[in-house]
Scaffold this active site. Sequence first.
Site, PDB file in Angstrom:
ATOM      1  N   ASP A 175       0.822  -1.200   0.000  1.00  0.00           N
ATOM      2  CA  ASP A 175       0.000   0.000   0.000  1.00  0.00           C
ATOM      3  C   ASP A 175       0.861   1.258   0.000  1.00  0.00           C
ATOM      4  OD1 ASP A 175      -1.542   2.210   1.777  1.00  0.00           O
ATOM      5  OD2 ASP A 175      -2.979   1.016   0.625  1.00  0.00           O
ATOM      6  N   ARG A 176       0.610   2.148  -0.946  1.00  0.00           N
ATOM      7  CA  ARG A 176       1.441   3.333  -1.114  1.00  0.00           C
ATOM      8  C   ARG A 176       1.191   4.361  -0.016  1.00  0.00           C
ATOM      9  NH1 ARG A 176      -0.520  -0.300  -3.871  1.00  0.00           N
ATOM     10  NH2 ARG A 176      -2.266   0.998  -4.535  1.00  0.00           N
ATOM     11  N   THR A 177      -0.051   4.535   0.384  1.00  0.00           N
ATOM     12  CA  THR A 177      -0.338   5.499   1.437  1.00  0.00           C
ATOM     13  C   THR A 177       0.264   5.051   2.769  1.00  0.00           C
ATOM     14  OG1 THR A 177      -2.362   6.279   0.365  1.00  0.00           O
ATOM     15  CG2 THR A 177      -2.190   6.621   2.729  1.00  0.00           C
ATOM     16  N   ASN A 184      -1.985   7.603  -8.688  1.00  0.00           N
ATOM     17  CA  ASN A 184      -1.363   8.872  -8.329  1.00  0.00           C
ATOM     18  C   ASN A 184      -0.310   8.711  -7.243  1.00  0.00           C
ATOM     19  OD1 ASN A 184      -2.990  11.531  -9.469  1.00  0.00           O
ATOM     20  ND2 ASN A 184      -4.267   9.717  -9.420  1.00  0.00           N
ATOM     21  N   THR A 185      -0.662   8.070  -6.134  1.00  0.00           N
ATOM     22  CA  THR A 185       0.252   7.987  -5.000  1.00  0.00           C
ATOM     23  C   THR A 185       1.520   7.229  -5.355  1.00  0.00           C
ATOM     24  OG1 THR A 185      -1.729   7.981  -3.594  1.00  0.00           O
ATOM     25  CG2 THR A 185       0.371   7.502  -2.527  1.00  0.00           C
ATOM     26  N   ALA A 186       1.439   6.281  -6.277  1.00  0.00           N
ATOM     27  CA  ALA A 186       2.631   5.544  -6.704  1.00  0.00           C
ATOM     28  C   ALA A 186       3.676   6.459  -7.311  1.00  0.00           C
ATOM     29  CB  ALA A 186       2.246   4.464  -7.713  1.00  0.00           C
ATOM     30  N   THR A 227      -5.648  10.966  -2.189  1.00  0.00           N
ATOM     31  CA  THR A 227      -5.354  10.336  -0.903  1.00  0.00           C
ATOM     32  C   THR A 227      -4.621  11.316  -0.003  1.00  0.00           C
ATOM     33  OG1 THR A 227      -3.188   9.479  -1.562  1.00  0.00           O
ATOM     34  CG2 THR A 227      -5.114   8.102  -2.059  1.00  0.00           C
ATOM     35  N   LYS A 237     -12.387   0.851  -3.771  1.00  0.00           N
ATOM     36  CA  LYS A 237     -11.460  -0.278  -3.836  1.00  0.00           C
ATOM     37  C   LYS A 237     -12.141  -1.577  -3.398  1.00  0.00           C
ATOM     38  CE  LYS A 237      -6.989   2.084  -3.322  1.00  0.00           C
ATOM     39  NZ  LYS A 237      -6.344   1.482  -4.515  1.00  0.00           N
ATOM     40  N   CYS A 265      -6.958  10.745  -7.666  1.00  0.00           N
ATOM     41  CA  CYS A 265      -6.784   9.337  -7.284  1.00  0.00           C
ATOM     42  C   CYS A 265      -7.522   8.534  -8.327  1.00  0.00           C
ATOM     43  CB  CYS A 265      -7.350   9.068  -5.886  1.00  0.00           C
ATOM     44  SG  CYS A 265      -7.382   7.309  -5.449  1.00  0.00           S
TER      45      CYS A 265
END
Length: 263
Positions: free
Chosen positions: A69-71, A105-107, A148, A190, A220
Amino acid sequence: MNLDSTPRPARGDGAALPGAAAAGVVGVLGGMGPLATVDFMRKMREATPAASDQEHVPIVVSCIPQVPDRTAAFRGEGASPLDAMVHSGQRLLAASAGLIVMPCNTAHLWFDALRDALGLPMLHLVDAAITDALEQAGAGARVGLLATDATLASGLYLNRRHDPAAGVTWLLPTAGEMLEWVMPGIAAVKAGRLDAGGELLARAAQALHRRGAEAVVLGCTEIPLVLDAARAGLPVIDATAALARRAVAWSLGERDAAARGAR
């Protein structure tokens, strides 16, 4: 029963495309999440001016949802996703990808390290979204951002380099809106609870609109699955669609160049 004993590549190892078929292959590093990956491929198809199968963009996809998980990684609460992303990207290299894109996005917090590890050109999703925001809302516009908490806290959008003279003024959800609407809404998408996710995210978009947002960036890749301009109550900038159009343009340009070189 007789089985063909011809050796085959191991599953997941990829197989290079022969000859001219390799021109303009877009590698999609997906799985973050799976539904967003499917949505991105649909948007690539919609962005392609094709009248036959053969005119569509060649795409190879590595959809590995087990990337950490990126977050959570950004918060220091989980493992870094970088090694898993590099491994997933190497599958795309083996399958003749000439460009890599990530519909997450977060990646992109690990974008530079990933690009260096893979050695292939990549398109940055945030650059695509900001360019579209400037084109749609205009320089100096007040633009909301739904994303996020890791994307917001990292400054992935807010600190991304672009022409200051043509910048936008970002409006962000409050801490309470993030806790009550945005993060639960993304989690609901998700989990496949699209109606619930859409209702929560629409509330967040409408709150930004009431505070003066003239448009909102869907930052996101789960959000465009459940939120459009009609539901949000104001124009939306779909980062996923922006990236898809640029990936298609790259592929068409590469294939045109290859066709000219073969003449």
